[in-house]
Design a protein around this motif. Structure first.
Motif, mmCIF file in Angstrom:
data_model
loop_
_atom_site.group_PDB
_atom_site.id
_atom_site.type_symbol
_atom_site.label_atom_id
_atom_site.label_comp_id
_atom_site.label_asym_id
_atom_site.label_seq_id
_atom_site.Cartn_x
_atom_site.Cartn_y
_atom_site.Cartn_z
ATOM 1 N N LYS A 23 -2.200 47.097 64.671
ATOM 2 C CA LYS A 23 -1.758 47.474 63.334
ATOM 3 C C LYS A 23 -2.584 48.644 62.799
ATOM 4 O O LYS A 23 -3.574 49.049 63.408
ATOM 5 N N THR A 24 -2.191 49.143 61.669
ATOM 6 C CA THR A 24 -2.905 50.207 60.957
ATOM 7 C C THR A 24 -3.389 49.664 59.627
ATOM 8 O O THR A 24 -2.605 49.037 58.891
ATOM 9 N N VAL A 25 -4.659 49.897 59.326
ATOM 10 C CA VAL A 25 -5.216 49.439 58.044
ATOM 11 C C VAL A 25 -5.754 50.652 57.284
ATOM 12 O O VAL A 25 -6.163 51.663 57.865
ATOM 13 N N THR A 26 -5.775 50.552 55.964
ATOM 14 C CA THR A 26 -6.263 51.621 55.096
ATOM 15 C C THR A 26 -7.166 51.017 54.028
ATOM 16 O O THR A 26 -7.292 49.788 53.910
ATOM 17 N N GLY A 27 -7.774 51.895 53.244
ATOM 18 C CA GLY A 27 -8.623 51.420 52.165
ATOM 19 C C GLY A 27 -9.417 52.547 51.535
ATOM 20 O O GLY A 27 -9.252 53.729 51.886
ATOM 21 N N VAL A 28 -10.287 52.149 50.610
ATOM 22 C CA VAL A 28 -11.135 53.105 49.891
ATOM 23 C C VAL A 28 -12.575 52.606 49.959
ATOM 24 O O VAL A 28 -12.833 51.408 49.747
ATOM 25 N N ILE A 29 -13.484 53.510 50.251
ATOM 26 C CA ILE A 29 -14.915 53.198 50.245
ATOM 27 C C ILE A 29 -15.518 53.801 48.974
ATOM 28 O O ILE A 29 -15.331 54.993 48.708
ATOM 29 N N MET A 30 -16.239 52.992 48.201
ATOM 30 C CA MET A 30 -16.797 53.463 46.933
ATOM 31 C C MET A 30 -18.174 52.850 46.716
ATOM 32 O O MET A 30 -18.587 51.927 47.430
ATOM 33 N N ASP A 31 -18.883 53.362 45.701
ATOM 34 C CA ASP A 31 -20.193 52.807 45.380
ATOM 35 C C ASP A 31 -20.055 51.789 44.252
ATOM 36 O O ASP A 31 -18.931 51.437 43.837
ATOM 37 N N GLU A 32 -21.189 51.312 43.754
ATOM 38 C CA GLU A 32 -21.184 50.263 42.737
ATOM 39 C C GLU A 32 -20.556 50.710 41.424
ATOM 40 O O GLU A 32 -20.115 49.881 40.625
ATOM 41 N N ASN A 33 -20.509 52.014 41.181
ATOM 42 C CA ASN A 33 -19.909 52.548 39.956
ATOM 43 C C ASN A 33 -18.451 52.946 40.162
ATOM 44 O O ASN A 33 -17.884 53.674 39.337
ATOM 45 N N GLU A 34 -17.876 52.488 41.272
ATOM 46 C CA GLU A 34 -16.488 52.764 41.613
ATOM 47 C C GLU A 34 -16.232 54.255 41.821
ATOM 48 O O GLU A 34 -15.136 54.759 41.575
ATOM 49 N N ILE A 35 -17.272 54.954 42.277
ATOM 50 C CA ILE A 35 -17.146 56.364 42.611
ATOM 51 C C ILE A 35 -16.865 56.474 44.109
ATOM 52 O O ILE A 35 -17.620 55.919 44.924
ATOM 53 N N PRO A 36 -15.769 57.145 44.509
ATOM 54 C CA PRO A 36 -15.462 57.266 45.938
ATOM 55 C C PRO A 36 -16.589 57.949 46.702
ATOM 56 O O PRO A 36 -17.282 58.821 46.181
ATOM 57 N N LEU A 37 -16.739 57.551 47.959
ATOM 58 C CA LEU A 37 -17.783 58.111 48.811
ATOM 59 C C LEU A 37 -17.129 58.895 49.940
ATOM 60 O O LEU A 37 -16.704 58.339 50.956
ATOM 61 N N PRO A 38 -17.001 60.210 49.805
ATOM 62 C CA PRO A 38 -16.428 61.027 50.890
ATOM 63 C C PRO A 38 -17.418 61.140 52.034
ATOM 64 O O PRO A 38 -18.626 61.259 51.833
ATOM 65 N N GLY A 39 -16.913 61.122 53.262
ATOM 66 C CA GLY A 39 -17.765 61.276 54.427
ATOM 67 C C GLY A 39 -18.324 59.984 54.984
ATOM 68 O O GLY A 39 -19.110 60.014 55.932
ATOM 69 N N ALA A 40 -17.937 58.838 54.406
ATOM 70 C CA ALA A 40 -18.391 57.553 54.956
ATOM 71 C C ALA A 40 -17.692 57.305 56.298
ATOM 72 O O ALA A 40 -16.518 57.642 56.481
#
Length: 1002
Positions: A23-40
């Motif tokens: 299957k294919t999965v997706t999502g968002v990686i963010m910090d504790e302040n809900e700020i996205p983290l590019p490059g993770a």
């Protein structure tokens, strides 16, 4: 048949199951302040399936199966794992890992992970800078970085003097290169601390070689803040008071009168005071009359955030500081605008702009040699007689005929200067992702200064015991305009590629720089004493003075740098820069600066997997060449004076050399070896590093003193080498608080540096292979720089008691000696006391310097203190050694004076003469200073939610509150030039600050 059907059914079931599990999965990686983290990085464990998050933190993993383990990593955050289940979306919140926050550092033309570097870089993060209510980032860094010595004085507007791994040049300057957001500058006094995100200090050749001829003294990279996350408004305010933290105990009126009478008696003159007059004297404390408690105010506001199309950071800061000297103050207004605009997914443009306006006020006219001039009013207050009042009964200022010292109160009130500066600095830039592994960036930086200095010496009435007169009969106005412009244009490609266990980061670029400066100064007498009339055209034309000068230079360089990492274990760095400078002749204009470095991340080896005590171990080594071209342009040109000469048959025009020049001047070149060990224990709660460095600067530009017959005073040429060898050690133990518990951090660093002028080659016959410096303004000098010694070594007579009998005088060849005078040691044994008997007695450069940093927090409370100190350096008390005739003395000199019949007490008899430079005035400069003590309280989140704000902190701070030293002067911290540091004369006394502050975020 049944068996075949069953087999087909099982195959279909297996295929269906496989299709269901892939299957294919997706999502968002963010910090504790809900700020996205590019490059993770999001990677399936034990499979070559991974994804890197985009600017919005999004990721996609294809061909994964239910039950797969996935690991999410991002620099500065704790790695997190999750297991693929039936759902197709997994949003992950990462927690910051304090032990790894220092892993990303700024390097020349980019950023890098510390594990990928073989060089030595020290850095300060935003919280260490922003929470320090200092005037400049350099003051915030004092005592915190190994190998970085910051020397401050107490003057408002002073940013401090920086020496990185010692001084490596005589004429080429000793200050590091400052680069702010990629913009080269020589002045960071206008930067608001609250705007700074980080400060990285490049110390070794492997790190600084990419800056070529600019990197020999080290490089300080300052990165300012950018917007991120939701809209945020931050306010900060600090206010308090400046006070003198160290006073010199001067002789009172009676002691001064007694000393003066004794000095006059020794030269067969009548006493100045009778016994009855001495008994009825009252004392004037001149320092109390010229100083005050000054008010300190500092305010800052910023607005930041980001949208899908842009991020923004706008700030304004205001600083207003009254010095402890009356009439001395400094104010600064700064505005910063940092924006990034995303034109699409691959192209970004932006700008970083800083506007600074500052004004400095000084009760002195000596304002043309720098922003914070020598403040001779302090010296005048030290030397003036305490037996006279500030004013006479008729209101005129009082003076005395016992000495030639002015009235310091009158000097401060009637002499003034205003130093106004407007500076615009910043850059505009564009960046394009050509491929996912190739980026191009172009940046145009500008640094423009407009400065006006206006100094006025007024006419005022002054009276002594016998007459009344006007001081400064010809009231004078001096004005100077300074203009300077620096442009640097950087263009470079960055290739960042990873495959299997190999990681490459390659930077290729071109940079060009142009600098122009010009000054125009003039003076006239007779200008009226009114703030509205301080213009030269209102003065007298007779005796007017006009002067003009400037400088122009250009540089062009090509550079490349490779950062290679194999399996996060083996690191190779290489840099080369080809640079040309207009400051040298064509045959010496081009120079290459290569460097390379190796590092081994031992803790990433497989044999470290089964232990938990040692969490980090890294060995590194580097070697490289860096340069220095910090001299005025045109030093290689021959100046000729064309005049007309009468000859038989007519007049002939001919040329005569004005000064002697070396047309083969070339770059100073520094070769540096750097070896280091980095370690971490107990999940990096205990970290540290040890570094050895050895750097030698060749072909230093040296002003050789020429024989009188040459017609020139000196000849500048490449004539020697300077060596700096030392070790740096730092260690840090800390643990972050959890669940409002107890957290702490304790750090210690120490640096030992051995400086030496290792070689002098007098290329001109009979040229003197030394430089004499350290003027006491009385015809005497106290330092000499020679081969085999430190730069600015004190060069003095050694004392051996005093002459106590006539017989001792009769047996001595010391000229003009009297009973009570110092006996000087006849070092060469020729029976005469002369300059040849002076000895070298250490320098201001310490054997080692160190810093201690402690921070504690418990729930909402936080406490921090920073200490730093020097050991093994010498300082020369030029105030005590600057007596001419009838000046005041300090109480220690009075108590130590020789009195016949009392035996030798350590000092000479009372005297009215210029003393010879001797070891009596040389003192140990060791000190330990408590640089900062801060106690703060941050309100808890429940309360903040009620008042609709996100952060509220209040604090109290004491700066420079305590100094432990045996030095008898005002301040053992004495920043001056390379060749005369450590001489206290016209220096600003130590100033302490006591402050209250508040930080508020919405």
């Amino acid at each position: 048949m049944k068996l075949k059907l069953f087999s087909i059914f099982m195959i279909l079931i297996s295929g269906f199951g496989f299709a269901q599990n892939s299957k294919t999965v997706t999502g968002v990686i963010m910090d504790e302040n809900e700020i996205p983290l590019p490059g993770a990085e999001v990677k399936v464990i034990d499979k070559e399936i991974y994804s890197v998050t985009d600017f919005d933190g999004n990721y996609t993993l294809e061909n994964v199966e239910v039950g797969d383990g996935v690991r999410v990593t991002y620099l500065g955050f704790v790695a997190q794992e999750f297991t693929i289940q039936q759902k197709n979306e997994y949003n992950i919140t990462l927690q910051e890992d304090a032990a790894q926050l220092d892993e990303v550092v700024v390097v020349g033309y980019g950023k890098a992970k510390s594990r990928d570097l073989a060089g030595t870089i020290s850095n300060l993060k935003a919280d260490e800078i922003n929470d320090s209510p200092t005037n400049s980032v350099l003051q915030a860094a004092q005592g915190k970085l190994p190998g970085v010595q910051v020397i401050n004085d107490g003057a408002p507007g002073s940013v401090g003097q920086v020496r990185i791994r010692g001084s490596i040049s005589v004429l080429g300057g000793a200050d590091p290169l400052y680069v702010v957001d990629g913009v080269i500058t020589d002045d960071i006094s206008g930067i608001n601390n609250n705007d700074i995100q980080s400060m990285d200090v490049l110390k070794d050749a492997s790190s600084t070689a990419i800056y070529g001829a600019r990197g020999a003294n080290g490089v300080v990279l300052i990165t300012t803040k950018s917007g991120k996350g939701k809209l945020k408004v931050s306010l900060s305010s600090t206010t308090g008071v400046n006070v003198l933290s160290n006073q010199v105990d001067l002789a009172n009126a009676r002691e001064y009168a007694q000393y003066t009478n004794e000095a006059l008696a020794r030269i067969d003159k009548d006493p100045a005071f009778t016994e009855s007059e001495i008994a009825n004297l009252s004392s004037t404390n001149w320092m109390d009359n010229i100083t005050r408690d000054g008010i300190f105010q500092k305010y800052s506001v910023s607005v930041s955030g980001e949208t899908d199309e842009a991020d923004y950071y706008l700030s304004a800061g205001y600083l207003d500081e009254e010095g402890t000297l009356k009439g001395n103050s400094y104010e600064r207004l700064s505005v910063r605008l940092n924006n990034t605009y995303r034109l699409n997914d691959n192209i970004r443009v932006g700008h970083n702009i800083n506007l600074i306006r500052s004004r400095g006020f000084n009760p002195s006219t000596a304002a043309f040699d720098g922003d914070v001039p020598p403040l001779n009013v302090f010296t005048t207050a030290y030397k003036q007689s305490p037996t006279i009042p500030v004013r006479n009964e008729d209101g005129t200022f009082r003076n005395t005929n016992l000495n030639n010292v002015g009235n310091p109160v009158a000097e401060g009130q009637n002499n003034s200067s205003v130093n106004e500066k407007v500076r615009i600095s910043g850059n505009v830039w564009g960046e394009a992702d050509i491929f996912d592994w190739l980026t191009f960036r172009s940046s145009l930086g500008v640094n423009v200064l407009r400065q006006k200095i206006r100094a006025y010496a007024a006419r005022y009435q002054i009276a002594n015991e016998s007459s009344t007169q006007f001081n400064n009969q010809n009231q004078t106005l001096r004005i100077q305009d300074n203009d300077a412009e620096r442009f640097n244009w950087d263009n470079f490609f960055t290739i960042d590629k990873r495959f299997e266990k190999h990681s490459f980061n390659l930077t290729l670029g071109l940079t060009s720089e142009r600098f122009t400066s010009e000054y125009l100064s003039g003076s006239r007498r007779g200008v009226p004493p009114s703030d509205n009339l301080l213009y030269l055209n209102l003065g007298e034309k007779e005796g007017q003075n006009v002067e003009n000068g400037g400088d122009k230079s250009t540089r062009v360089a090509y550079f490349s740098r490779l950062l290679y990492n194999y399996d996060s274990r083996y690191v190779f760095n290489a840099t080369i820069r080809r640079e040309g400078s207009s400051k040298f002749n064509k045959n010496q204009r081009i120079k290459y600066y290569p460097s390379f470095g190796l590092a081994w991340n031992i803790s990433n080896e497989s044999f470290f997997d089964n232990q938990t005590t040692l969490s980090n171990l890294k060995l590194r080594a580097s070697y490289g060449l860096i340069g220095n071209d910090r001299i005025d342009s045109g030093q290689f040109l021959q100046l000729v004076d064309f005049s007309q000469y009468p000859f038989p048959g007519g007049v002939v025009t001919g040329g005569t050399s004005i000064e002697r020049y070396d047309d083969n001047l070339k770059w100073e070149t520094t070769k540096e070896l750097d070896l280091g060990l980095e370690f971490g224990f107990f999940q990096n709660r205990l970290t540290g590093q040890f570094t050895y460095y050895n750097k030698e600067t060749e072909d230093i530009l040296f002003p050789l003193a020429l024989p009188q017959t040459s017609g020139d005073n000196e000849f500048i040429t490449n004539a020697g080498n300077i060596k700096n060898e030392g070790v740096e050690f730092s260690i840090n133990w800390g643990e972050q608080a959890e669940d409002d518990g107890f957290g702490y951090n304790i750090g210690f660093n120490i640096t030992a540096n051995d400086n030496e002028l290792s070689k002098i080659n007098p290329v001109i016959e009979n040229a003197s292979p030394f430089i004499t410096s350290g003027s006491l303004n009385n015809g005497k000098t106290v330092t000499r720089t020679v081969e085999g010694r430190e730069l600015g070594t004190f060069w003095l007579y050694k004392t051996d008691g005093v002459f106590e009998t006539q017989e001792e005088l009769d047996n001595s060849n010391q000229p003009n000696a009297k009973i009570g005078d110092f006996r000087y040691v006849d070092v060469n044994g020729d029976g005469q006391i002369s300059q040849d008997d002076r000895q070298f007695m250490g320098s201001y450069q310490p054997d080692f310097y160190y810093g201690i940093n402690v921070s504690l927090n418990y729930k909402q409370l936080d406490f921090s203190t920073d200490l730093f100190g020097n050991v093994g350096n010498k300082v020369y008390n030029g105030l005590r050694a600057n007596r001419f005739n009838g000046e005041n003395i300090d109480k220690a000199l009075f108590n130590e004076r020789y009195v016949p019949g009392n035996g030798f007490q350590g000092g000479p008899a009372a005297f009215n003469a210029v003393p010879e430079p001797s070891d009596y005035y040389l003192e140990d400069g060791d000190f330990l200073r408590v640089n900062n003590i801060t106690l703060g309280y941050t309100f808890n989140q429940d309360f903040l939610d009620l008042i609709k704000i996100s952060r509220l902190r209040i604090y109290a701070t004491a700066q420079n509150a305590l100094t432990f030293t045996n030095y008898s002067g005002y301040n053992p911290e004495l920043p001056r030039g390379v060749l005369d540091s450590g001489l206290e004369l016209n220096a600003y006394p130590t100033t302490a600050k006591y402050l209250l502050g508040i930080n508020l975020d919405f």
